[in-house]
Design a protein around this motif. Sequence first.
Motif, PDB file in Angstrom:
ATOM      1  N   UNK A  49       0.810  -1.217   0.000  1.00  0.00           N
ATOM      2  CA  UNK A  49       0.000   0.000   0.000  1.00  0.00           C
ATOM      3  C   UNK A  49       0.847   1.272   0.000  1.00  0.00           C
ATOM      4  N   UNK A  50       1.989   1.258   0.695  1.00  0.00           N
ATOM      5  CA  UNK A  50       2.769   2.480   0.881  1.00  0.00           C
ATOM      6  C   UNK A  50       4.031   2.535   0.021  1.00  0.00           C
ATOM      7  N   UNK A  51       4.813   1.459   0.036  1.00  0.00           N
ATOM      8  CA  UNK A  51       6.111   1.490  -0.642  1.00  0.00           C
ATOM      9  C   UNK A  51       5.961   1.382  -2.160  1.00  0.00           C
ATOM     10  N   UNK A  52       5.072   0.508  -2.598  1.00  0.00           N
ATOM     11  CA  UNK A  52       4.960   0.235  -4.036  1.00  0.00           C
ATOM     12  C   UNK A  52       4.571   1.468  -4.862  1.00  0.00           C
ATOM     13  N   UNK A  53       3.563   2.250  -4.440  1.00  0.00           N
ATOM     14  CA  UNK A  53       3.256   3.455  -5.214  1.00  0.00           C
ATOM     15  C   UNK A  53       4.427   4.434  -5.272  1.00  0.00           C
ATOM     16  N   UNK A  54       5.178   4.539  -4.166  1.00  0.00           N
ATOM     17  CA  UNK A  54       6.347   5.430  -4.157  1.00  0.00           C
ATOM     18  C   UNK A  54       7.417   4.912  -5.106  1.00  0.00           C
ATOM     19  N   UNK A  55       7.631   3.596  -5.096  1.00  0.00           N
ATOM     20  CA  UNK A  55       8.589   2.979  -6.009  1.00  0.00           C
ATOM     21  C   UNK A  55       8.185   3.224  -7.460  1.00  0.00           C
ATOM     22  N   UNK A  56       6.920   3.019  -7.756  1.00  0.00           N
ATOM     23  CA  UNK A  56       6.427   3.231  -9.120  1.00  0.00           C
ATOM     24  C   UNK A  56       6.567   4.690  -9.531  1.00  0.00           C
ATOM     25  N   UNK A  57       6.257   5.588  -8.627  1.00  0.00           N
ATOM     26  CA  UNK A  57       6.396   7.017  -8.915  1.00  0.00           C
ATOM     27  C   UNK A  57       7.845   7.358  -9.246  1.00  0.00           C
ATOM     28  N   UNK A  71       0.135   7.826 -15.465  1.00  0.00           N
ATOM     29  CA  UNK A  71      -1.070   7.519 -14.693  1.00  0.00           C
ATOM     30  C   UNK A  71      -1.401   6.027 -14.804  1.00  0.00           C
ATOM     31  N   UNK A  72      -1.234   5.479 -15.995  1.00  0.00           N
ATOM     32  CA  UNK A  72      -1.478   4.050 -16.190  1.00  0.00           C
ATOM     33  C   UNK A  72      -0.565   3.188 -15.345  1.00  0.00           C
ATOM     34  N   UNK A  73       0.693   3.596 -15.208  1.00  0.00           N
ATOM     35  CA  UNK A  73       1.635   2.855 -14.356  1.00  0.00           C
ATOM     36  C   UNK A  73       1.212   2.945 -12.891  1.00  0.00           C
ATOM     37  N   UNK A  74       0.767   4.102 -12.454  1.00  0.00           N
ATOM     38  CA  UNK A  74       0.338   4.264 -11.068  1.00  0.00           C
ATOM     39  C   UNK A  74      -0.928   3.455 -10.790  1.00  0.00           C
ATOM     40  N   UNK A  75      -1.819   3.390 -11.786  1.00  0.00           N
ATOM     41  CA  UNK A  75      -3.008   2.552 -11.672  1.00  0.00           C
ATOM     42  C   UNK A  75      -2.609   1.092 -11.482  1.00  0.00           C
ATOM     43  N   UNK A  76      -1.634   0.641 -12.260  1.00  0.00           N
ATOM     44  CA  UNK A  76      -1.148  -0.731 -12.143  1.00  0.00           C
ATOM     45  C   UNK A  76      -0.553  -0.986 -10.766  1.00  0.00           C
ATOM     46  N   UNK A  77       0.272  -0.062 -10.289  1.00  0.00           N
ATOM     47  CA  UNK A  77       0.925  -0.233  -8.984  1.00  0.00           C
ATOM     48  C   UNK A  77      -0.091  -0.280  -7.847  1.00  0.00           C
ATOM     49  N   UNK A  78      -1.209   0.425  -8.017  1.00  0.00           N
ATOM     50  CA  UNK A  78      -2.232   0.464  -6.967  1.00  0.00           C
ATOM     51  C   UNK A  78      -3.165  -0.735  -7.002  1.00  0.00           C
ATOM     52  N   UNK A  79      -3.080  -1.535  -8.068  1.00  0.00           N
ATOM     53  CA  UNK A  79      -3.954  -2.706  -8.181  1.00  0.00           C
ATOM     54  C   UNK A  79      -3.461  -3.811  -7.252  1.00  0.00           C
ATOM     55  N   UNK A  80      -4.372  -4.550  -6.639  1.00  0.00           N
ATOM     56  CA  UNK A  80      -3.968  -5.615  -5.721  1.00  0.00           C
ATOM     57  C   UNK A  80      -3.385  -6.808  -6.463  1.00  0.00           C
ATOM     58  N   UNK A  81      -2.863  -7.752  -5.700  1.00  0.00           N
ATOM     59  CA  UNK A  81      -2.383  -8.998  -6.293  1.00  0.00           C
ATOM     60  C   UNK A  81      -3.558  -9.826  -6.785  1.00  0.00           C
ATOM     61  N   UNK A  82      -3.248 -10.858  -7.546  1.00  0.00           N
ATOM     62  CA  UNK A  82      -4.318 -11.700  -8.076  1.00  0.00           C
ATOM     63  C   UNK A  82      -4.003 -13.170  -7.921  1.00  0.00           C
ATOM     64  N   UNK A  83      -4.821 -13.983  -8.553  1.00  0.00           N
ATOM     65  CA  UNK A  83      -4.663 -15.430  -8.422  1.00  0.00           C
ATOM     66  C   UNK A  83      -3.364 -15.918  -9.061  1.00  0.00           C
ATOM     67  N   UNK A  84      -2.816 -15.179 -10.028  1.00  0.00           N
ATOM     68  CA  UNK A  84      -1.541 -15.574 -10.634  1.00  0.00           C
ATOM     69  C   UNK A  84      -0.430 -15.567  -9.599  1.00  0.00           C
ATOM     70  N   UNK A  85      -0.490 -14.625  -8.667  1.00  0.00           N
ATOM     71  CA  UNK A  85       0.498 -14.576  -7.586  1.00  0.00           C
ATOM     72  C   UNK A  85       0.445 -15.846  -6.753  1.00  0.00           C
ATOM     73  N   UNK A  86      -0.759 -16.345  -6.508  1.00  0.00           N
ATOM     74  CA  UNK A  86      -0.901 -17.574  -5.731  1.00  0.00           C
ATOM     75  C   UNK A  86      -0.265 -18.761  -6.451  1.00  0.00           C
ATOM     76  N   UNK A  87      -0.421 -18.795  -7.772  1.00  0.00           N
ATOM     77  CA  UNK A  87       0.140 -19.885  -8.563  1.00  0.00           C
ATOM     78  C   UNK A  87       1.669 -19.880  -8.494  1.00  0.00           C
ATOM     79  N   UNK A  88       2.277 -18.722  -8.715  1.00  0.00           N
ATOM     80  CA  UNK A  88       3.734 -18.632  -8.655  1.00  0.00           C
ATOM     81  C   UNK A  88       4.245 -18.951  -7.253  1.00  0.00           C
ATOM     82  N   UNK A  89       3.532 -18.494  -6.238  1.00  0.00           N
ATOM     83  CA  UNK A  89       3.924 -18.783  -4.858  1.00  0.00           C
ATOM     84  C   UNK A  89       3.913 -20.281  -4.602  1.00  0.00           C
TER      85      UNK A  89
END
Length: 293
Positions: A49-57, A71-89
Amino acid sequence: MASSTLTTVFLPIALAIVMFGLGLTLTVADFTRVARVPKAALLALGVQVLVLPVLCLGLVLAFDLEPVLAVGMMLLAASPGGTTANLFSHLAGGDVALNITLTAINSVLAVVTLPIVVNLAISGFLDGDEAIGLQPAKMLQVFAIVLVPVIIGMVVNNRFPQFTERMRGPVKVASLVVLVAVIAIAVYTERANVVSYLRAVGLVALLLCVLSLAIGYLVPRLGRVEPRQAIASSFEIGIHNSTLAITIALSPSLLNNTQMAVPAAVYGILMFIPAGAFALLIARRNAKALVGQ
């Protein structure tokens, strides 16, 4: 194209399938599990929530992206993880239960945090163009497309567990197909500029994924979180729900901007490279550790 059937009908349905599939994997216990692993969960959520948007900025400013793509990059950074993350994990031997918990909580938090980040980005990069922001009425739509299908999926999971068990596999496959289809739509809508956009945001999207994976792993490890939970945190932070970001960008009732969908589409393709490499690296390291025991 922005007002076509693809964006007004297919995208909301596609995202609903993905979020419904997520709901099928969730129970109330997934939200309360954070109390049993508070350090791992809070560190991961804090970075997300905090570090990722700053990193993307920082990346956006360093590469001097044009405003709409920024703006599109910031939108992406603010999006939550998804089921693909669970698969890789899972492939890397991570704590998938923690992944599920983080995805659940992040999806709820995103209803608030995503509009805040996007509106701040629009204000900073597009001189506060309120016409394409996410005002309160649009935030309700974000709530509807993010959480309502998840809640329905959770209800189905609770009421019809046998049906849920049968459907989890097909829904996972459908979610992957939907992701590919949504990326294809985003690329098609900007097909005349695909090569230039790939040059403009390809490296930024790749760096965001690599750095997010690294920070998502290192911060929990520095906080003395055990390795399996750190792996889960890494993929949760490093892999975003690009389907959600593309849908919000393209939807005529939300941002209605095809260029803003480009970073998420490019990321949705490129992220498999670092995520797969990291999962393979961790899996091999774990295998060597088992052999050495």
